[in-house]
Design a protein around this motif. Structure first.
Motif, PDB file in Angstrom:
ATOM      1  N   SER A 216       1.829   2.153  -2.445  1.00 14.35           N
ATOM      2  CA  SER A 216       2.030   0.745  -1.855  1.00 14.35           C
ATOM      3  C   SER A 216       1.483  -0.366  -2.595  1.00 14.35           C
ATOM      4  O   SER A 216       1.966  -1.249  -2.900  1.00 14.35           O
ATOM      5  CB  SER A 216       1.909   0.638  -0.467  1.00 14.35           C
ATOM      6  OG  SER A 216       0.588   1.073   0.066  1.00 14.35           O
ATOM      7  N   ILE A 219       3.291  -1.083  -5.844  1.00 13.96           N
ATOM      8  CA  ILE A 219       4.560  -1.602  -5.647  1.00 13.96           C
ATOM      9  C   ILE A 219       4.200  -3.133  -5.549  1.00 13.96           C
ATOM     10  O   ILE A 219       4.784  -4.015  -5.851  1.00 13.96           O
ATOM     11  CB  ILE A 219       5.416  -1.080  -4.524  1.00 13.96           C
ATOM     12  CG1 ILE A 219       5.662   0.388  -4.784  1.00 13.96           C
ATOM     13  CG2 ILE A 219       6.563  -2.028  -4.218  1.00 13.96           C
ATOM     14  CD1 ILE A 219       6.205   0.940  -3.536  1.00 13.96           C
ATOM     15  N   ASN A 223       5.175  -6.501  -7.488  1.00 15.57           N
ATOM     16  CA  ASN A 223       5.781  -7.764  -6.623  1.00 15.57           C
ATOM     17  C   ASN A 223       5.168  -9.023  -7.032  1.00 15.57           C
ATOM     18  O   ASN A 223       5.958 -10.102  -6.867  1.00 15.57           O
ATOM     19  CB  ASN A 223       6.236  -7.404  -5.168  1.00 15.57           C
ATOM     20  CG  ASN A 223       7.484  -6.368  -4.976  1.00 15.57           C
ATOM     21  OD1 ASN A 223       8.514  -6.714  -5.876  1.00 15.57           O
ATOM     22  ND2 ASN A 223       7.454  -5.263  -4.273  1.00 15.57           N
ATOM     23  N   PHE A 253       6.240   3.379  -9.740  1.00 16.59           N
ATOM     24  CA  PHE A 253       6.104   2.756  -8.675  1.00 16.59           C
ATOM     25  C   PHE A 253       5.711   1.262  -9.006  1.00 16.59           C
ATOM     26  O   PHE A 253       4.886   0.425  -8.424  1.00 16.59           O
ATOM     27  CB  PHE A 253       5.092   3.216  -7.726  1.00 16.59           C
ATOM     28  CG  PHE A 253       5.644   4.298  -6.863  1.00 16.59           C
ATOM     29  CD1 PHE A 253       6.418   5.107  -7.265  1.00 16.59           C
ATOM     30  CD2 PHE A 253       5.728   3.894  -5.465  1.00 16.59           C
ATOM     31  CE1 PHE A 253       7.079   6.034  -6.264  1.00 16.59           C
ATOM     32  CE2 PHE A 253       6.191   4.842  -4.644  1.00 16.59           C
ATOM     33  CZ  PHE A 253       6.989   5.785  -4.996  1.00 16.59           C
ATOM     34  N   TYR A 260       8.628  -2.094  -0.383  1.00 16.08           N
ATOM     35  CA  TYR A 260       8.795  -0.942   0.311  1.00 16.08           C
ATOM     36  C   TYR A 260       9.157  -0.754   1.659  1.00 16.08           C
ATOM     37  O   TYR A 260       8.543  -1.887   2.364  1.00 16.08           O
ATOM     38  CB  TYR A 260       7.246  -0.108   0.201  1.00 16.08           C
ATOM     39  CG  TYR A 260       6.228  -0.961   0.770  1.00 16.08           C
ATOM     40  CD1 TYR A 260       6.038  -0.739   2.041  1.00 16.08           C
ATOM     41  CD2 TYR A 260       5.324  -1.465   0.053  1.00 16.08           C
ATOM     42  CE1 TYR A 260       4.985  -1.363   2.748  1.00 16.08           C
ATOM     43  CE2 TYR A 260       4.205  -2.058   0.601  1.00 16.08           C
ATOM     44  CZ  TYR A 260       4.183  -1.925   1.954  1.00 16.08           C
ATOM     45  OH  TYR A 260       2.892  -2.633   2.482  1.00 16.08           O
ATOM     46  N   ASN A 293       3.988  -7.644   0.241  1.00 16.54           N
ATOM     47  CA  ASN A 293       5.384  -6.760   0.911  1.00 16.54           C
ATOM     48  C   ASN A 293       6.299  -7.620   1.721  1.00 16.54           C
ATOM     49  O   ASN A 293       7.313  -7.767   1.423  1.00 16.54           O
ATOM     50  CB  ASN A 293       4.912  -5.554   1.303  1.00 16.54           C
ATOM     51  CG  ASN A 293       6.292  -5.002   1.508  1.00 16.54           C
ATOM     52  OD1 ASN A 293       6.862  -4.192   0.234  1.00 16.54           O
ATOM     53  ND2 ASN A 293       6.702  -4.082   2.394  1.00 16.54           N
TER      54      ASN A 293
END
Ligand code: UGA
Length: 441
Positions: A216, A219, A223, A253, A260, A293
């Motif tokens: 994560s 990711i 981002n 990833f 996510y 996220n």
């Protein structure tokens, strides 16, 4: 070997099917009797490619059965795989009540030496608690019971493939007896050279949480770079390609997009953060991953507002509602966060997903559901691509443009080719890549 599997969710059912394929005699059980009834009727409680065939094979060959009575499943079993849910409590801690309950029931019904195998993702220290439960419940058999941590690394949508061809098998245990039984269980994979890591129990528990936290992190890192690229006229896909060409970093990833979702990353990150706190270690990067996220959905809503001015009575089509392709799972789905945000701002939102439409409608009744991608786009002022299903890669984009009222596409997964989108006359908002035509504001 006779095995019991407690819990028939993604991890549990894939474990049932793969263990039967490896030649074991498997009994799956669940406290949810409707699930067991479905399975005994040859039906699946959720969509997972390849799983119906794997389960059907095990049942047909007489190695797999299901029962709602845990004692029947446990009778004579050498190992019981605990595959129950560990949802977050309000505090963020993993709720381990189902892990405790299923281990306790297994211990009560144990008929001989037993391995209790944790497959659910649990914080370091859980096996220790299970061991204590064994001693409290049935001290007379405590020496015959081993606790093992055997975390599952499968991905939804690719669960069967991952279970039959894993990157690695991880076993945390504290006795030779436990290690050797686990080697016996996984023999067909070990014979094929699949790497086996044997560690102490807290290491195995920690490795699973650390893996999900790191994935994560990758990711969210991508981002955050995407947000910077949007401000610097840079292209995050090229940045990721360059970074990923470095073997130390790796390309997987690093796909910027809507972030996510799913039942694992958000929950595991929270639980891992709480574990850090409990262990007296300050680990703020874990909160930061979640914060970045959360920003991704906001960024898409901002783009819709930028493109459409006022949302009132505008029609927005969302393609893809599941948290990722090849699943009907909508838990923590970014697409639904966007849909909810747009509905709150007064837009009419129509969604389409190849598998997750019914689940989405049940979760978000104000969401209109279309039967296919083209009807979702009919009269839409804007299209948001939220989940990169294969069928969306094959869309007739000229037809999409004809169906739409305004030719505005917000690509939350960088699925489309910017040059092609420009050629077709779309106003195209990718993620972390230069906008087409360039933003005139
Ligand atoms: C994840 C892990 O990948 C598995 O190894 C682990 O076993 C599982 O959690 C678990 O703990 O049970 P899963 O949640 O099924 O598996 O799905 P992933 O393929 O990891 O995707 C998670 C989310 O990240 C999806 O919403 C996906 O769209 C997103 N994602 C993935 C990105 O936004 N960018 C990427 O580059 C990759």
């Amino acid at each position: 070997m006779k095995l019991a599997v407690v819990g028939t969710g993604h991890v549990g059912l894939v474990t049932c099917g793969s263990m039967a394929r490896f030649g074991h005699e498997v009994v799956g059980t669940d406290t949810d009797t409707t699930k067991i009834e479905l399975l005994n009727a040859g039906e699946m409680p959720f969509f997972e490619p390849g799983l119906p065939e794997l389960i059907e094979e095990g049942v047909r060959e007489g190695r797999l059965s299901f029962t709602d009575e845990i004692e029947t499943a446990i009778k004579g079993a050498a190992a019981v795989f605990i595959c129950v849910g560990t949802p977050p409590r309000a505090s963020g801690e993993a709720n381990l009540a189902a892990v405790e309950e299923s281990s306790r029931t297994a211990i009560r019904h144990a008929t001989g030496p037993l391995l209790i195998v944790e497959k659910s993702t649990v914080p370091a220290g859980t096996a220790h608690r299970i061991k204590r439960t064994v001693r409290l419940e049935r001290p007379e058999i405590a020496d015959d019971v081993d606790i093992v941590s055997n975390p599952e690394f499968l991905r939804e949508g690719k669960g069967v493939e991952d279970a039959l061809n894993p990157d690695r098998i991880l076993v945390g245990a504290e006795s030779d007896r436990a290690f050797s039984t686990m080697r016996e269980i996984y023999k067909p994979l070990l014979d094929r050279g699949i790497p086996l890591f044997e560690t102490n129990i807290p290491t195995a528990e920690m490795a699973k949480h650390a893996s999900n936290a790191f994935l994560s992190l990758k990711i969210s890192f991508a981002n955050a770079i995407a947000r910077m690229c949007e401000r610097a006229d840079a292209d995050v896909v090229d940045v990721a390609n360059v970074m990923g060409a470095d073997e130390r970093i790796g390309r997987q990833f690093l796909n910027a997009g809507l972030g996510y979702g799913g039942s694992c990353f958000s929950k595991d990150l929270l639980a891992f953060g709480r574990l850090a706190t409990r262990l007296g270690y300050d680990f703020p990067i874990l909160d930061e991953i979640a914060r970045i996220n959360d920003e991704t959905a906001v960024s898409v809503i901002d783009k819709v507002r930028d493109a459409l001015w006022n949302m009132d009575d505008k029609r927005v089509a969302i393609l893809g509602l599941a948290f990722k392709p090849d699943t009907d799972d909508i838990r923590f789905a970014p697409a639904l966060t966007v849909a909810r945000g747009l509905l709150d701002e007064g837009a009419n939102v129509v969604g389409y997903d190849p598998q997750a439409s019914a689940n989405s409608k049940a979760e978000l009744p104000d969401l209109e559901i279309a039967q296919d991608a083209y009807s979702a786009c009919e009269g839409a002022h804007c299209l948001v691509l939220a989940t990169e299903w294969q069928e969306f890669k094959e869309l007739d984009l000229e037809r999409i443009r004809r169906e739409m009222r305004y030719p505005v596409v917000i690509d939350g997964r960088n699925l489309f080719d910017p040059v092609e989108m420009s050629r077709l006359g779309f106003t195209y908002y990718p993620t972390g890549r230069p906008q087409i035509p360039a933003n005139d504001s």
